[in-house]
Write an enzyme that holds these catalytic residues in place. Structure first.
Site, PDB file in Angstrom:
ATOM      1  N   TYR A 276     -41.537 -20.108   3.580  1.00 53.77           N
ATOM      2  CA  TYR A 276     -42.763 -21.132   4.005  1.00 53.77           C
ATOM      3  C   TYR A 276     -43.278 -20.052   4.330  1.00 53.77           C
ATOM      4  CZ  TYR A 276     -39.276 -25.500   3.969  1.00 53.77           C
ATOM      5  OH  TYR A 276     -38.409 -25.795   3.527  1.00 53.77           O
ATOM      6  N   SER A 277     -44.696 -20.242   4.253  1.00 52.31           N
ATOM      7  CA  SER A 277     -46.277 -19.773   5.083  1.00 52.31           C
ATOM      8  C   SER A 277     -45.873 -19.507   6.752  1.00 52.31           C
ATOM      9  CB  SER A 277     -47.407 -20.699   4.839  1.00 52.31           C
ATOM     10  OG  SER A 277     -47.503 -21.727   5.909  1.00 52.31           O
ATOM     11  N   GLU A 278     -45.096 -20.268   6.841  1.00 51.97           N
ATOM     12  CA  GLU A 278     -44.500 -19.089   8.680  1.00 51.97           C
ATOM     13  C   GLU A 278     -43.286 -20.624   8.837  1.00 51.97           C
ATOM     14  OE1 GLU A 278     -48.873 -18.108   8.668  1.00 51.97           O
ATOM     15  OE2 GLU A 278     -48.139 -19.775   8.616  1.00 51.97           O
ATOM     16  N   THR A 279     -42.394 -19.219  10.223  1.00 50.07           N
ATOM     17  CA  THR A 279     -41.360 -19.753  10.595  1.00 50.07           C
ATOM     18  C   THR A 279     -41.828 -19.436  12.009  1.00 50.07           C
ATOM     19  OG1 THR A 279     -39.771 -19.686   8.647  1.00 50.07           O
ATOM     20  CG2 THR A 279     -38.739 -19.623  10.553  1.00 50.07           C
TER      21      THR A 279
END
Length: 297
Positions: free
Chosen positions: A59-62
């Site tokens: 995903y784009s961020e975690t």
């Protein structure tokens, strides 16, 4: 989902496993919004392990909780894209806050991030939905200079005439920097096909996290798209950090003359519709960003 960050056999754990939850933020359905990974106990992970998990999640961020005090509801948080650490991420903050509220109950949560302290108020509405409202760090916004703008437009394949002259290009900050460009038409915003490597190079040179492309439907409603090539992602379906910075942009331009709630519709053109609400006041440099998040099976 459980990821073994030790590289050892599951039958021989000398280090803890990091359980990675998956939530979609700024939506009420898992197929919409912006997915984020959430690791509620990352105390045993080093930087390389967190980056590895973020890349595996994809995903784009975690968001990683690296320290916590449940009694005071204070948590130390770090954010990683698949390629690098970022100082702050809005949609992963909303996802994390919802996950914490589901486990600890609603109330205020305090997140210590690389960008500063982020308070998040969590509430439950009549339908049982958890809502999270983050308060950004103080925002600021400045006009984009010619060299910044020219390089960005070239990489996007946009011409100066594609921009709305009433909403000038700015670099806005709400925890990290975002180039804000307003399209003159909804069609221009919808037609997004850009030079991925070229835009990433421009963004790295100037330290921008995303390019926040907007179109003004009305003074209270905007549509947005956020290319994110520096994070290894073509486009973000919902960008809370950019929404916070955009609140500062509107305040700097004098477009908010009193306390206002503004709706931002994002992700529609990529099939993941997202709804963000921002609250902006002329006398307050901070932006409040509200949304919900749902678990992804």
């Amino acid at each position: 989902m459980t990821i073994d960050v030790t590289g050892e056999s599951p039958m021989n754990h000398t280090k803890p496993l990091a359980e990675t939850l998956r939530y979609s933020a700024f939506t009420h359905v898992p197929a919409g919004g912006n997915p984020a990974g959430v690791v509620l106990d990352a105390s045993g992970l080093d930087d390389a392990a967190m980056l590895r998990i973020a890349a595996e999640v994809g995903y784009s961020e975690t968001a990683f909780v690296t320290g916590r005090d449940d009694a005071s509801r204070r948590f130390r948080v770090r954010y990683f894209s698949p390629l690098a650490e970022v100082a702050f991420c809005g949609h992963a903050t909303v996802a994390l806050a919802v996950a914490l509220a589901e486990r600890l109950g609603p109330g205020e949560i305090f997140l210590d991030t690389l960008a500063g302290e982020i308070p998040v108020a969590t509430t439950v509405d009549d339908a049982g939905t958890v809502l999270a409202t983050l308060t950004s760090v103080p925002t600021r916004s400045r006009p984009a200079v010619g060299t910044e703008l020219d390089a960005a437009l070239k990489a996007l394949g946009w011409a100066p005439g594609d921009l709305d002259p009433a909403l000038p290009p700015h670099v806005a900050f709400g925890g990290n920097d975002h180039l804000v460009l307003a399209a003159a038409s909804r069609a221009r915003l919808a037609d997004l096909e850009y030079d991925f490597d070229g835009l990433a190079e421009v963004m790295r040179r100037h330290g921008w996290t995303t390019v926040h492309l907007v179109w003004r439907e009305s003074p209270e409603r905007f549509h947005a798209r956020d290319p994110f090539p520096v994070g290894g992602v073509v486009e973000d379906p919902a960008t809370g950090a950019a929404a916070a910075a955009f609140g500062g942009y509107l305040r700097t331009l004098g477009l908010v003359t009193g306390p206002a709630t503004i709706a931002i519709r994002q992700g529609e053109d990529m099939g993941r519709p997202s709804d963000l609400l921002i609250d902006v006041a002329p006398q307050d440099t901070r932006t409040r960003v509200t949304g919900q998040a749902v678990p992804i099976a």
